[in-house]
Write a protein that holds these residues in place. Structure first.
Motif, short mmCIF file in Angstrom:
data_model
loop_
_atom_site.label_atom_id
_atom_site.label_comp_id
_atom_site.label_asym_id
_atom_site.label_seq_id
_atom_site.Cartn_x
_atom_site.Cartn_y
_atom_site.Cartn_z
N THR A 84 0.83 -1.21 0.00
CA THR A 84 0.00 0.00 0.00
C THR A 84 0.86 1.25 0.00
O THR A 84 0.62 2.20 -0.76
N ASP A 88 -6.04 10.55 -2.93
CA ASP A 88 -7.35 11.01 -2.49
C ASP A 88 -7.69 10.51 -1.09
O ASP A 88 -6.84 9.93 -0.39
N ARG A 89 -8.93 10.72 -0.69
CA ARG A 89 -9.38 10.36 0.65
C ARG A 89 -9.21 8.87 0.91
O ARG A 89 -8.74 8.47 1.99
N THR A 90 -9.59 8.04 -0.05
CA THR A 90 -9.45 6.60 0.11
C THR A 90 -8.00 6.22 0.35
O THR A 90 -7.68 5.38 1.20
N ASP A 91 -7.11 6.83 -0.41
CA ASP A 91 -5.68 6.56 -0.23
C ASP A 91 -5.23 6.98 1.17
O ASP A 91 -4.50 6.25 1.84
N LEU A 103 -6.90 7.26 3.96
CA LEU A 103 -7.39 6.36 5.01
C LEU A 103 -6.65 5.02 4.98
O LEU A 103 -6.32 4.47 6.04
N ALA A 104 -6.37 4.52 3.79
CA ALA A 104 -5.64 3.26 3.67
C ALA A 104 -4.22 3.41 4.22
O ALA A 104 -3.70 2.52 4.91
N THR A 157 -10.26 9.63 10.75
CA THR A 157 -10.88 10.02 9.48
C THR A 157 -10.95 11.54 9.35
O THR A 157 -10.73 12.09 8.27
N GLU A 212 -9.69 13.88 6.35
CA GLU A 212 -10.64 14.79 5.70
C GLU A 212 -10.09 16.23 5.71
O GLU A 212 -10.28 16.98 4.74
#
Length: 367
Positions: A9, A24-27, A29-30, A220, A224
């Motif tokens: 990751t 982005d946001r998904t990245d 959080l991961a 989160t 954000e």
């Protein structure tokens, strides 16, 4: 890739960032869920590849203290809280210049003029506005440091004038995520802050906008906030860590609601989400990170620091900050202010004086 952490990751994110892709946001959080060692190593690689190997130091002066009508839950300068701090109106510009000269000797590349109020108003307080401009001109003309400002909410005309006067960065922190912001501030909105940042940017100033960690936000929320700053576009991203002040809404916390590991991981994620910004470790670091831990964020992507005192709380000496940089294998930035790091490190600059802000103010801030 030049280096791999062994974490798929992290390695994938690093490769995409170095290829010019925006995460982005998904990245985010991961990445925040990855082991700290791999995440820090990946962020450090991005800093080393895209940065210049330096730590950029800024300093601030609390040019107008206390009596602020806003209710920011972390802030000792709000009239909503009884914190016992000294209050005063806008400092004589000569005092501000003296603080800037100390900051210059201490190795700061930029110097921020900060006021505690919703906004310096050209229309409502023209005399104060004139003093602000005089202070900017004095620092601009009589020091080598870049002049920054944190003057609250701006109109388009005010922003245009500040840009014309030579303000390099305008600071207006977003504090936290859009979701969590109403839990911390009730007298103005997240959108109000974004609007001022957009006005400052449109006027030609670079933006310095960041967060305070440990106010009860979730991981989160931390991601954000970084995504919101991506959309705004910042050159400097200050990362404060809550230093609870007795009497404020958050003053009953014994310490920031975040672990050392999560501070370092958040810094690393911010580096990956903002590969070209100065990710700047600022207020609260001394009380939330031990002396043996303060170099770790700089091994996880940080490349900026706020040196000296803050607004209502004390910092540490510039010589200590240079030692932190060197321990992380980095060197002080001398691009704007070509100072002698050895002189600061051995006490040859203003280390026998109060630090860059302390003498003219009642010290520092979290905001």
């Amino acid at each position: 890739m030049v280096h791999e952490t062994g974490n798929r990751t992290v390695d994938d994110a690093v490769e995409r960032v170095l290829d010019g892709e925006r995460l982005d946001r998904t990245d985010g959080l991961a990445l925040l869920a990855q082991p700290i060692e791999a995440l820090a190593a990946g962020a450090d690689l991005v800093r080393a590849t895209l940065g210049d190997g330096t730590v950029d130091a800024c300093s601030i002066v609390n040019a107008k203290a206390g009596s602020c009508a806003e209710d920011c839950g972390f802030c000792a300068q709000s009239v909503h809280f009884d914190t016992g701090i000294d209050t005063y109106s806008f400092l004589d510009p000569e005092e501000i210049l003296a603080a800037a000269k100390r900051a210059e000797r201490d190795g700061a590349q930029r110097f921020g003029i900060v006021v505690a109020e919703k906004g310096v108003s050209k229309e409502r307080r023209p005399d104060e506005w004139a003093e602000v401009l005089r202070a900017i001109r004095l620092v601009r003309d009589e020091t080598s440091v870049e002049v920054d400002a944190s003057l609250g909410i701006l109109t388009e005309e005010e922003a245009r004038i500040l840009a014309e006067e030579g303000i390099d960065h305008y600071n207006h922190n977003i504090e936290t995520s859009p979701r969590y912001f109403p839990e911390i501030v009730g007298t103005h909105s997240f959108e109000d802050r974004v609007a001022t940042l957009e006005i400052a940017k449109d006027a030609g100033m670079d933006l310095c906008a960041g967060v305070i960690l440990g106010m009860g936000e979730t991981p989160t929320d931390r991601v954000e906030a970084a995504i919101a700053l991506q959309d705004i576009g910042v050159a400097s991203l200050p990362v404060n860590i809550l230093n609870p002040v007795a009497g404020t809404a958050l003053g009953d916390q014994e310490s920031a609601d975040i672990t050392t590991g999560d501070i370092i991981k958040t810094i690393a994620v911010y580096r990956l989400l903002h590969p070209h910004a100065r990710v700047r470790l600022t207020g609260g670091r001394e009380v939330n990170l031990s002396a043996d831990e303060q170099h770790l964020p700089f091994e996880a992507g940080a490349d900026g620091i706020l040196t000296g005192d803050y607004l209502t709380t004390e910092g540490q000496s510039p010589s200590d900050d240079i030692e932190i940089m060197e321990r992380a294998g980095l060197r002080p930035n001398t691009t704007v202010n070509d100072f002698d790091p050895e002189a600061v490190g051995t006490g040859g600059s203003s280390s026998t004086d109060t630090t860059a802000v302390g003498s003219a103010t009642s010290n520092a801030r979290n905001d």
